[in-house]
Design an enzyme around this catalytic site. Structure first.
Site, short mmCIF file in Angstrom:
data_model
loop_
_atom_site.label_atom_id
_atom_site.label_comp_id
_atom_site.label_asym_id
_atom_site.label_seq_id
_atom_site.Cartn_x
_atom_site.Cartn_y
_atom_site.Cartn_z
N ASP A 1 -0.95 0.68 64.53
CA ASP A 1 -1.61 2.32 65.59
C ASP A 1 -0.49 1.43 66.74
OD1 ASP A 1 -2.76 4.12 67.23
OD2 ASP A 1 -3.69 2.39 67.87
N ASP B 1 -8.17 5.48 63.74
CA ASP B 1 -7.28 4.59 62.33
C ASP B 1 -8.88 4.24 61.23
OD1 ASP B 1 -5.33 4.41 64.36
OD2 ASP B 1 -6.41 2.79 65.87
#
Length: 403
Positions: A89, A292
């Site tokens: 990420d 996430d």
């Protein structure tokens, strides 16, 4: 292993008794046969085999904790040793997660202060780091946010709210087009900002383009070195982000990242993990936010940055507690070192049994006069367990830069 090893040892012990009883069926011969049966069972006691894996895992996870790497069990350590693809990420992982407002570009007929105040009035309701950067930047420039109503967030697109009775939208061009705003006039400006590694957001007021604001985040400390180390380990690195593709590629080029998947929603991140797994890759996902968590749970090994939210840490198999992404290559090397130790332990435990069982059974007695009493066999069995523990404790010396 137990299902194969134990029956074989029992069969060898029984065969040993039968053979030596057949050679000398007298009471003395039977006593010798019993002694050798017992010696086989004692020396083949699978203590060393049983200790080989958990001892190494215990030392490996303990050493990881000392280095600020929390590993949740042996399966995670094994996964770390086999990783072939890492998905990162962007915000808060490869970047510091502390972006700042850099640019305010007003459309024709729009006051820049009004534009910034309107954008901040919407973004103040969002928890995203980029939204907080817009709000902080607006306040620094004297544009105080106003109270908004009917706040709406569309992950991967943008946010909207009613500010003083006017609908204000902040986000992607497609998000503004849904409200009838034409972003063509500022597309070139947005592309230039993106190429500079900044993240631009379009702003519309009552369906009319008002301008755009841009924020930028700095790379996380040690990110470039960590990514180079991952590539040195033969791992493919991909960055996932909701940013525009040009912004993402500019950041990726700065950090030396192999590939980029841009303009992804939280659901798309989990899909990207599934796609990598479908290719046969052993996948690691690294992130720090609520968005996430599904991707972390879907990877072979999920890694949470320690400063992230609790739900991300809970969904992950590994948490990097101190240095963020800089300690990621250390985690992979620790996994590999632990697996090498486990294999070494198992190898010597098997060699010990391969040598010890024939001696205990008396197979070499007719040729060389060698035999093993149960007393010596028990001492040898204990020594094998000690040797496995000593081998595992060598992991205590694992250093940050070990291969």
């Amino acid at each position: 292993m137990s299902g194969i090893f134990v029956p074989i040892v029992l069969a060898i012990a029984i065969a040993t008794f039968i053979v030596w009883t057949a050679i000398d069926p007298t009471s003395t011969g039977i006593a010798v046969a019993v002694e050798r049966l017992v010696a086989v069972l004692v020396i083949a006691c699978p203590c060393a085999l049983g200790l080989a894996t958990p001892a190494a895992v215990a030392v490996g996870t303990g050493r990881g904790a000392e280095l600020g790497i929390l590993v949740k069990g042996g399966a995670a350590l094994e996964g770390l040793s086999r990783i072939t693809s890492v998905l990162l990420d962007k915000t808060g992982t490869v970047t510091e997660g502390k972006p700042k407002l850099t640019d305010v570009v007003a459309a024709a007929g729009t006051d820049p202060a009004e534009l910034l105040a309107a954008a901040a009035s919407v973004e103040i309701e969002s928890e995203h780091p980029l939204a907080k950067a817009v709000v902080a930047g607006a306040r620094e420039r004297g544009a105080e946010p106003r109270a908004g109503e009917s706040f709406l967030s569309r992950p991967g697109k943008g946010v909207s709210a009613l500010v003083a009775g006017r609908e204000v939208r902040v986000g992607t061009a497609s998000w503004l087009r849904e409200a009838g705003a034409d972003t063509t006039a500022l597309e070139t400006d947005a592309e230039k900002l993106a190429e500079a590694g900044k993240t631009p957001f379009f702003v519309s007021i009552d369906g009319k383009l008002a301008g755009l604001v841009a924020v930028a985040d700095t790379p996380a400390r040690g990110a470039r070195e960590a990514i180079a180390a991952l590539r040195g380990l033969g791992v493919r690195v991909t960055m996932l982000t909701g940013d525009r593709e040009r912004t993402a590629k500019a950041i990726a080029a700065t950090l030396g990242i192999d590939a980029v998947v841009a303009e992804v929603s939280p659901e798309d991140k989990a899909g990207a993990v599934a796609d990598e797994r479908a290719k046969g890759e052993v996948v690691m996902m690294v992130g720090d936010g609520i968005n996430d968590a599904p991707a972390l749970a879907g990877a072979h090994v999920g890694v949470a940055i320690g400063g992230g939210v609790d739900v991300a840490v809970a969904a992950a198999d590994v948490a990097l507690l101190r240095e963020g992404i800089a300690s990621l290559p250390i985690a992979l090397r620790l996994g590999k070192a632990t697996m090498r130790t486990i294999r070494r332990n198992l190898f010597w435990a098997f060699v010990y049994n391969l040598v010890g069982i024939p001696l205990a059974a008396g197979a070499l007695y007719p040729l060389m006069g060698w035999q093993l009493s149960p007393v010596i066999a028990s001492a040898a069995m204990s020594l094998s367990s000690v040797s496995v523990l000593a081998s595992s404790l060598l992991l205590r010396s694992f250093a940050r830069n070990d291969a």
